[in-house]
Write a protein that holds these residues in place. Structure first.
Motif, short mmCIF file in Angstrom:
data_model
loop_
_atom_site.label_atom_id
_atom_site.label_comp_id
_atom_site.label_asym_id
_atom_site.label_seq_id
_atom_site.Cartn_x
_atom_site.Cartn_y
_atom_site.Cartn_z
N ASP A 88 -24.56 -31.25 -10.84
CA ASP A 88 -25.48 -30.13 -10.72
C ASP A 88 -25.32 -29.41 -9.38
N TYR A 89 -25.00 -30.12 -8.33
CA TYR A 89 -24.70 -29.46 -7.06
C TYR A 89 -23.41 -28.64 -7.17
N GLU A 90 -22.44 -29.15 -7.91
CA GLU A 90 -21.22 -28.37 -8.14
C GLU A 90 -21.53 -27.07 -8.89
N THR A 91 -22.44 -27.15 -9.85
CA THR A 91 -22.86 -25.95 -10.58
C THR A 91 -23.55 -24.97 -9.64
N LEU A 92 -24.46 -25.48 -8.80
CA LEU A 92 -25.15 -24.63 -7.84
C LEU A 92 -24.15 -23.97 -6.89
N LYS A 93 -23.17 -24.73 -6.48
CA LYS A 93 -22.12 -24.21 -5.58
C LYS A 93 -21.36 -23.07 -6.26
N ARG A 94 -21.00 -23.24 -7.53
CA ARG A 94 -20.29 -22.19 -8.27
C ARG A 94 -21.15 -20.95 -8.48
N MET A 95 -22.45 -21.13 -8.45
CA MET A 95 -23.37 -20.01 -8.64
C MET A 95 -23.56 -19.17 -7.38
N MET A 96 -23.02 -19.64 -6.26
CA MET A 96 -23.17 -18.89 -5.01
C MET A 96 -22.63 -17.47 -5.20
N PRO A 97 -23.45 -16.48 -4.88
CA PRO A 97 -22.97 -15.09 -5.00
C PRO A 97 -21.73 -14.86 -4.13
N ASP A 98 -20.79 -14.10 -4.64
CA ASP A 98 -19.52 -13.84 -3.96
C ASP A 98 -19.70 -13.34 -2.53
N LYS A 99 -20.73 -12.55 -2.31
CA LYS A 99 -20.90 -11.96 -0.99
C LYS A 99 -21.17 -12.99 0.11
N TYR A 100 -21.51 -14.22 -0.26
CA TYR A 100 -21.75 -15.27 0.74
C TYR A 100 -20.55 -16.18 0.97
N LYS A 101 -19.55 -16.09 0.14
CA LYS A 101 -18.43 -17.03 0.20
C LYS A 101 -17.57 -16.89 1.46
N GLU A 102 -17.60 -15.74 2.10
CA GLU A 102 -16.86 -15.55 3.35
C GLU A 102 -17.60 -16.15 4.54
N LYS A 103 -18.91 -16.27 4.41
CA LYS A 103 -19.76 -16.67 5.54
C LYS A 103 -20.35 -18.07 5.37
N TRP A 104 -20.44 -18.56 4.16
CA TRP A 104 -21.09 -19.83 3.84
C TRP A 104 -20.19 -20.74 3.03
N MET A 105 -20.44 -22.02 3.18
CA MET A 105 -19.80 -23.00 2.29
C MET A 105 -20.82 -24.08 1.97
N ILE A 106 -20.68 -24.65 0.80
CA ILE A 106 -21.49 -25.78 0.40
C ILE A 106 -20.57 -26.98 0.31
N THR A 107 -20.96 -28.03 0.98
CA THR A 107 -20.22 -29.27 0.95
C THR A 107 -21.10 -30.32 0.29
N ILE A 108 -20.52 -31.08 -0.62
CA ILE A 108 -21.26 -32.14 -1.31
C ILE A 108 -20.70 -33.47 -0.85
#
Length: 110
Positions: A88-108
């Motif tokens: 479910d965290y992987e799903t949440l990570k994939r749901m991250m809006p594209d505009k945040y992917k340059e500035k944010w990362m989610i690590t599990i």
């Protein structure tokens, strides 16, 4: 009637709400993170993260900070070695809006 198929399932509406809230509060989260002895933002993250995993009975654990090596803000989510939480965290990570992917990362992590 109790539905066994809903057990261990993430709440997709809560996940969407998390990203909507995140969009509204991103700058505030960064600002609060940089203040010493301040954990308001952690409690706010928890308030929006916890409903995503309604089947988890224990406190969720996570961290937020800036990863100098990656040059991005990072949200570290701990899955306790639980395959359902990880999924479910992987799903949440994939749901991250594209505009945040340059500035944010989610690590599990476990």
């Amino acid at each position: 009637m109790f539905n066994i198929f809903k057990k261990n399932k993430m709440d997709m509406e809560a996940a969407k709400n998390f990203w909507t809230w995140f969009e509204e509060k991103e700058e505030w989260l960064i600002e609060q993170n940089s203040l010493s002895d301040n954990d308001k933002h952690i409690w706010e993250i928890d308030k929006y993260l916890t409903p995503i995993l309604p089947y988890v009975k224990r406190e969720l654990e996570f961290m937020m900070g800036f990863d100098d090596h990656a040059g991005k803000w990072e949200l570290v989510l701990f899955d306790f070695g639980d395959k359902n939480i990880n999924r479910d965290y992987e799903t949440l990570k994939r749901m991250m809006p594209d505009k945040y992917k340059e500035k944010w990362m989610i690590t599990i992590e476990e």
